[in-house]
Structure formats: structure tokens, C-alpha cells
Design an enzyme around this catalytic site. Sequence first.
Site, mmCIF file in Angstrom:
data_model
loop_
_atom_site.group_PDB
_atom_site.id
_atom_site.type_symbol
_atom_site.label_atom_id
_atom_site.label_comp_id
_atom_site.label_asym_id
_atom_site.label_seq_id
_atom_site.Cartn_x
_atom_site.Cartn_y
_atom_site.Cartn_z
ATOM 1 N N HIS A 18 56.266 16.167 -2.820
ATOM 2 C CA HIS A 18 55.064 16.110 -3.453
ATOM 3 C C HIS A 18 55.301 15.713 -4.989
ATOM 4 O O HIS A 18 56.237 15.758 -5.424
ATOM 5 C CB HIS A 18 54.172 17.322 -3.299
ATOM 6 C CG HIS A 18 54.635 18.671 -3.714
ATOM 7 N ND1 HIS A 18 54.897 18.760 -5.025
ATOM 8 C CD2 HIS A 18 54.764 19.659 -3.119
ATOM 9 C CE1 HIS A 18 55.160 20.117 -5.125
ATOM 10 N NE2 HIS A 18 55.113 20.745 -3.900
ATOM 11 N N HIS A 21 57.980 17.734 -6.846
ATOM 12 C CA HIS A 21 59.399 17.402 -6.571
ATOM 13 C C HIS A 21 59.701 15.897 -7.292
ATOM 14 O O HIS A 21 60.780 15.676 -7.978
ATOM 15 C CB HIS A 21 59.729 17.156 -5.136
ATOM 16 C CG HIS A 21 59.425 18.426 -4.415
ATOM 17 N ND1 HIS A 21 58.519 18.410 -3.406
ATOM 18 C CD2 HIS A 21 59.568 19.628 -4.572
ATOM 19 C CE1 HIS A 21 58.196 19.636 -2.788
ATOM 20 N NE2 HIS A 21 59.053 20.354 -3.477
ATOM 21 N N CYS A 126 59.801 37.909 -0.492
ATOM 22 C CA CYS A 126 58.562 36.818 0.002
ATOM 23 C C CYS A 126 59.534 35.598 0.586
ATOM 24 O O CYS A 126 60.654 35.234 -0.177
ATOM 25 C CB CYS A 126 58.203 36.167 -1.492
ATOM 26 S SG CYS A 126 57.277 34.722 -1.280
ATOM 27 N N CYS A 129 59.728 32.426 -1.530
ATOM 28 C CA CYS A 129 60.878 32.238 -2.621
ATOM 29 C C CYS A 129 62.244 32.548 -1.941
ATOM 30 O O CYS A 129 63.299 32.562 -2.575
ATOM 31 C CB CYS A 129 60.683 33.460 -3.574
ATOM 32 S SG CYS A 129 59.069 33.344 -4.699
ATOM 33 N N CYS A 144 53.030 37.604 -3.426
ATOM 34 C CA CYS A 144 53.895 36.962 -4.243
ATOM 35 C C CYS A 144 53.353 36.388 -5.385
ATOM 36 O O CYS A 144 52.469 35.660 -5.274
ATOM 37 C CB CYS A 144 54.747 36.012 -3.524
ATOM 38 S SG CYS A 144 55.733 35.047 -4.570
ATOM 39 N N HIS A 147 53.765 32.625 -4.785
ATOM 40 C CA HIS A 147 52.991 31.830 -3.810
ATOM 41 C C HIS A 147 51.907 32.285 -3.410
ATOM 42 O O HIS A 147 51.015 31.848 -2.399
ATOM 43 C CB HIS A 147 54.046 31.932 -2.380
ATOM 44 C CG HIS A 147 55.233 30.945 -2.706
ATOM 45 N ND1 HIS A 147 56.562 31.437 -3.076
ATOM 46 C CD2 HIS A 147 55.387 29.767 -2.437
ATOM 47 C CE1 HIS A 147 57.340 30.912 -3.026
ATOM 48 N NE2 HIS A 147 56.526 29.580 -2.688
ATOM 49 N N LYS A 302 49.105 25.887 -9.456
ATOM 50 C CA LYS A 302 50.456 24.997 -9.358
ATOM 51 C C LYS A 302 50.389 24.156 -8.083
ATOM 52 O O LYS A 302 49.768 24.662 -7.150
ATOM 53 C CB LYS A 302 51.839 26.089 -9.115
ATOM 54 C CG LYS A 302 53.036 25.335 -8.884
ATOM 55 C CD LYS A 302 54.227 26.399 -8.703
ATOM 56 C CE LYS A 302 55.321 25.405 -8.484
ATOM 57 N NZ LYS A 302 56.143 25.764 -7.139
ATOM 58 N N LYS A 305 52.911 23.271 -1.869
ATOM 59 C CA LYS A 305 52.426 23.335 -0.405
ATOM 60 C C LYS A 305 52.456 24.708 0.064
ATOM 61 O O LYS A 305 51.430 25.026 0.627
ATOM 62 C CB LYS A 305 53.623 22.438 0.460
ATOM 63 C CG LYS A 305 53.231 22.435 1.962
ATOM 64 C CD LYS A 305 52.224 21.659 2.225
ATOM 65 C CE LYS A 305 51.492 21.453 3.481
ATOM 66 N NZ LYS A 305 50.698 22.542 3.976
HETATM 67 N N1 MSP Z 1 65.380 24.929 -2.822
HETATM 68 C C1 MSP Z 1 65.026 25.550 -4.120
HETATM 69 C C2 MSP Z 1 65.890 25.225 -5.324
HETATM 70 C C3 MSP Z 1 67.231 25.578 -5.020
HETATM 71 S S1 MSP Z 1 68.357 24.693 -6.381
HETATM 72 C C4 MSP Z 1 69.639 25.176 -6.021
HETATM 73 C C5 MSP Z 1 63.735 25.370 -4.319
HETATM 74 N N2 MSP Z 1 63.171 24.212 -3.682
HETATM 75 S S2 MSP Z 1 61.808 23.755 -3.768
HETATM 76 O O1 MSP Z 1 61.381 22.739 -2.788
HETATM 77 O O2 MSP Z 1 60.647 24.722 -3.881
HETATM 78 O O3 MSP Z 1 61.611 22.649 -5.282
HETATM 79 C C6 MSP Z 1 61.370 23.406 -6.737
HETATM 80 C C7 MSP Z 1 61.293 22.584 -7.468
HETATM 81 O O4 MSP Z 1 60.288 21.420 -7.443
HETATM 82 C C8 MSP Z 1 60.668 23.183 -8.948
HETATM 83 O O5 MSP Z 1 61.739 23.921 -9.470
HETATM 84 C C9 MSP Z 1 60.555 22.007 -9.483
HETATM 85 O O6 MSP Z 1 61.601 21.150 -10.181
HETATM 86 C C10 MSP Z 1 59.781 21.116 -8.635
HETATM 87 N N3 MSP Z 1 58.424 21.395 -8.302
HETATM 88 C C11 MSP Z 1 57.855 21.890 -7.365
HETATM 89 N N4 MSP Z 1 56.508 22.196 -7.766
HETATM 90 C C12 MSP Z 1 56.173 21.674 -8.827
HETATM 91 C C13 MSP Z 1 54.958 21.679 -9.570
HETATM 92 N N5 MSP Z 1 53.894 21.807 -9.432
HETATM 93 N N6 MSP Z 1 55.408 21.130 -10.933
HETATM 94 C C14 MSP Z 1 56.543 20.593 -11.368
HETATM 95 N N7 MSP Z 1 57.693 20.888 -10.576
HETATM 96 C C15 MSP Z 1 57.472 21.471 -9.501
HETATM 97 O O7 MSP Z 1 62.921 25.891 -5.018
#
Ligand code: MSP
Length: 695
Positions: A18, A21, A126, A129, A144, A147, A302, A305
Site C-alpha cells: 500500500h 510501503h 501482538c 508487531c 497494541c 495496531h 496510520k 492494513k
Molecule cells: N517486516 C517488517 C520489517 C522488517 S525489516 C527487517 C515490517 N513490515 S511491514 O510490511 O509492516 O512494513 C513496515 C514498513 O512499511 C514501515 O516501516 C514503513 O517503512 C512502511 N510503512 C507501512 N505503513 C506506512 C505508513 N502508513 N506510512 C509510511 N510508511 C509506512 O514491519
Amino acid sequence: MSKLYVTTPIYYVNDLPHIGHIYTTVVSDLVARYHRLLGDDVYFLTGTDEHGQKIQTAAEENGETPQALADRVVSRYHVLWDELGMSNDDFVRTTEARHRAGVEEMIRRIDANGDFYVDKHEGWYCAGCETFYTEKELEEGNTCPVHETAAEWKSEENVFFRLSSYQQPLLDLYAERPEFVRPETRLNEVRSFVESGLRDLSVSRADLDWGIPFPGHEGQTTYVWLDALTNYLSALGFGQDDDDLYQQYWDTREPDTRQLQILGKDILRFHAVYWPAFLMSAGLPLPDTIWSHGWWLMDDRKVSKSSGNVARPDHLMDRVGADPVRFFLMRDMVFGQDATYSDEAVIERYNSDLANDLGNTVSRVVTLSRKAFDGQTPPGDAAADQASPLADSARRHVSDYRRHMDEMAFSRALEALYKLLSETSQYLVENEPWKRMKEEGGAEAVAPVLWSCLEAVRVVTVGLLPFMPEVAPRVLAAVGTARPPASLDAMQWGGTPHDALLAEPEPIFPRIDLKAWIAEVEAERAADPAPTPDSKTDDSTTDDKDDTVDDTDVKDIAAEDKPAGDKPAADKPAEKKAAEDKAPEQDPQINIDQFFATQLKVGTVKVAERIPKSNKLLRLEVDLGEPELRQLVAGISKVYEPEDLVDTQVIVVANLKPAKLMGVKSQGMVLAASEDGQPVLVRPERFVPPGTQVR
Ligand code: MSP
């Protein structure tokens, strides 16, 4: 030549990508592209995090193996990153053998340092997380903080990492190398977290199969964060025979090599505390900088998903391409702070900055030059070029741009370019070449004016290359630079050729009528309602009401991956085009036959029970006035207790194709209203015979 290793987090595969990412990956791509244009040797890594409880649960709920789920979602990442022009050098998956080798080596090293021990572990966990929280860290109702879902109490025997021994070394690190965590506010947060005391960290799970077995501890699976963080090394060959890249970009003796790890503030603690502690324990070098950015928000929450608040710019990208989305993300978020996302804001930014400021200036200047100089750029010479009144301001703005880019202040870097663009339009208006060129000797007089404007647009557009890698070269071609430069030195004043052919300008950024676009999207959404289990294969389906009752990530993945033949009409190019053409007037209505195609019946619940391992699904047996009870699976257990449902009535979609959820067959669907994502069952106003039709 400097070396730079840029990484994004590796993303969980229980979720389709999304805007959050996309943002981190665009930022990282931007940094990688910028440094390549500076002549640096860049290695850019992204990838996916495929192990752990939540992937296993998502796969189970979707009726497939975790590996199949991962493969499917990863292919979506590949397609999207390709569309968005990501220039990553590698894409690592934690299910790859090379990664496992890296994790095993990491564990071996930490173990050799005596930092593991086995102990009993209890706490609030959680799954979102994949981490334990103290009661103090949780919010009301033990939810959490990230989340907003309930944490669960867990108790088991695990391998522990002596994180507490690293409290002082970490504090020393932050003091000696404040650039280790950026921006500074985040460093302060991390420091006070560490100062408040570190508890040892459980780094294995006993009740989890989906992961890397913890070497030397049978029955234990490596904690997903120890597994995941190691990707930054394993992708470079760490722990493998060929570790040349690892030697070059991480464990290097060359002083001019930097590692820049970009991530959201949600996972800062893992990267700024656990990660350096693991590395110190393993005797490995630390990265230079952990750069943590803010969140994209929607409705003040935030985008995520897991909290049911998702934004995906698919419609937009179909319409305007990927680069305007990249541009918006970089322009509208001050790097480090939070920002609000909406598709409308992307279009507004597109119309004002791209269609209007950039697009109009390009087409005006090119049209005038072609007219005055027989389809060519204006004549002139180097001395006159340097005497241009725009030359100085270009130098100033370019130097600001470079400074802001180096400081990762991307929105300010764009502002600097746009100042030059706005001075260019002003210069054009003040000089009125369209009038002067009609006068005697006019072409000669306007040549330096038009050349300066073309040149200023060229300089701006070279600066835009890392932001819009697909469109910027097209803009450059339009203003007479056929081949995009390979170096930012091209931002120096003077690069536009004289007497070179200029093609007739094509609209690169056609304006979008925001209102019509909104109507179009609404019409498409109406034509493409929430997908039903029919649109998926039987064994990988889920109750389509899941979306309304729970925020797990399953439905989206399955829904977005419908086989081509099942795609709703609006997804198919030709039909979609037709839908777009008539979208503004289109009324999202169905006819009576379409309505009656759905058989709605009143049913009396006879049996209701929880489905083991699911935190949202109930198994119901419902009397629909048929010879046998119908078995249904409903995602309502967070709100309804099974015993309260027995002998009450519900409305059932009776002719829905059967689907399997968590291995249980569902022969229909129970209707519920969705209030803030929580289900409220729809029931007849008084008791009626089971099987009564609803119409
Ligand atoms: N798998 C772990 C990360 C492991 S790294 C060794 C994880 N994955 S995640 O799919 O949840 O991705 C989190 C990351 O996605 C956040 O740290 C950020 O980089 C990005 N984002 C996800 N949602 C976001 C927002 N709403 N806004 C900005 N970036 C965010 O955590």
C-alpha cells in the site's frame, strides 16, 4: 568514488503493498538514483519478510500454505515495483536458502559470544508487531499501540538474547555517533527508551512452525525479527561462500562507504536498538545511519492494513502513471514527519505542479521556439548563454537543491527546483516573446529569452530525474535533450543545444478534472463491489464479509489476485475504457433481476461455536427450512458470543458458492451491517419461519 548501500525494510507478505510501503521504497529509490547520478557506487536492496506467526495465520485463514501466499504476494510486489520504476539491485526473500545461511551464521556468532540462554517467557504479545509488550506500553484493554488490536498473553520456554548487556554500549553508540539515528527527534526517543532499561529479548518461538529452525534448539523457531533484520547482510552474501558484496558494502575497510537504512518510525526500535545489539554481539560492523520517516495517515490514522485503513493508488497510477504518485509522495511529506494521504491530494498536486507549472511551461516555450526558429531550439553562443539573467538564479537554486537532497529534505529540494521554474515563467511573461517575435528582427531578439527558458526547464528536469525516472526523460526530450544525462553535473547552466530539432510538443501531463475523476472512480467501485468468494478458487476463499468484520489481511490478498477470467468488467482494458468514457453520467444501479439473483433467506441459528485458532470466525449451523442444517462460517466472534446466537435469527445469502475458511466449509454468508468495521447482525423484526425469503 563513494559507495552507498541503501535498504528498505523487508515487507510482510500478509499484505499487498500500500501507499506506506510504496513511500519507503520510493524514498530509497530516490536516494539510490540521486547518488548514482552523483557518480557513487550504489547498491539498493528491498525484499519481503515471509516468516512468522502472522504470515502463517493469514495463510491458514486463506486456506493455503504460507509459501504459496508468499509467492503470490511477492509477485505483486515485483509487478508494482516495476511499474513504479524501482531501481533495486536485489530483492531478498527470507524464505530463500541464502538468507537462511545468513541467519544461521548470525546465530552462530551471537552464540559464540555467549549471548543466548534458555528461559521461560511470559508476556503480552501482538502478532501484528510480532513482539512482546509490557502492560505499561499497551493501551486500554491491552491493545497494541501500533495496531490497535488486542494483544494476547503468551507463556513458553524460549531462547533469550542478552539485550540488557547492551544498554551501555548502545548509549555510547548514540553519544559517539549521533548520526546513527536520524532525524534527531527519533534519536532522542530511542535514547530515552534505552535509558529506561532494556530487558533480555526472547529470540525464538516454541509454538511456531513457519520460520527458520533455531540452530541447536530443537522445537524452537527463530524469532521473526532476528530472522528479518539479518536480511540486510544475507542478501549481500553474509554466511555464504560468495560474500564479495558483503565485503564491499558492509564489512568494508574502505572509509568512503556508507550504509543507509530507511524505514518507518513504527519499526525504529527494532532497527536502532535490537539490530545494533545483535551486530555488536556478533562482532560485526554497524550501519552508518538508520533513517526513520513518519507515517502517511488517512482520517488521522496510520495507513495500515492491520488497522483496516488502507490506501492503494492503483486507480491513480492507471490514469496518470506512476511518476506523479512518486512526485506527490516526495513533495507532500516533509521527510521525517507525518502527512495525510488522499487520491484527491495527488490529483491536485498533479494538476498544479505537473500539468500547470511544468507541463504548460514546456509546451509554451517549445511551441514558441519552434515557431520562431523553424522547428528548432534558438540559435546563440556560449557567451550569451552565460549572460542570461536566469543563469545566476539557476546556480543558486541548484545548489539549494543539492544541499536539501544531501540532507534528505526531498520536499525542500523540489521547492528549490520549483522556484527556478516559477522565475522562468515570470521571465517569459515579462519578456513577452510571443509579441516581440512578430516584430522586425524579433526572432533574433527573442532567441536568448527562449533559449534561457528551455535551459531553465532542462536544469529543473535533470533535478527531477530521481523523482520521476520515466517522465523526466520525456520532458528533457521535449526541450531538446534527447538522451537523459548520467550525471547531475548536467544541472550546470548551458546544456541546451542551439539549432537542434524540437519535436511538436505532446501533452505529457494532461490535466485531470478532479470532479469527473471522483465520479469515475465511484462508478468503477460500484461496478466492482467487494469481491465475493465466487471470484476465487474454492479452496482459497474467505467470507467476503471478513472485510467488514475484521481487519486481518487475508481478504485483500485473495481478492486482488483473482484469476483473470474472474476479473470484474471494469478491470479489463476495453471495458474499463468504456466505463471511463461514460463514467461521469453512469448511475451505479442494478436491475431487479440482478437483485433477485441473490437469494436472501431467514435462518435460525441452531449451533454456534468458535473455530480453533481463529480470533474472528464462528462456525454456525443454521436452519433455513431445508431438510438439513446449513453450516456457515461468519467472521463475527469479536462481537458476538456463540451462546448468545443460538435460537436467534439471521439473514443468510443462501445461494453463495461454498467456500472454505480455516478448513471449515461455509455454505452461505450471514449478513451484517458494518459499524466502524464492527459487525452488527441484520435480523428480521420478529420471528418468522426459517427459510422465509427476504426481498
Ligand atoms: N517486516 C517488517 C520489517 C522488517 S525489516 C527487517 C515490517 N513490515 S511491514 O510490511 O509492516 O512494513 C513496515 C514498513 O512499511 C514501515 O516501516 C514503513 O517503512 C512502511 N510503512 C507501512 N505503513 C506506512 C505508513 N502508513 N506510512 C509510511 N510508511 C509506512 O514491519
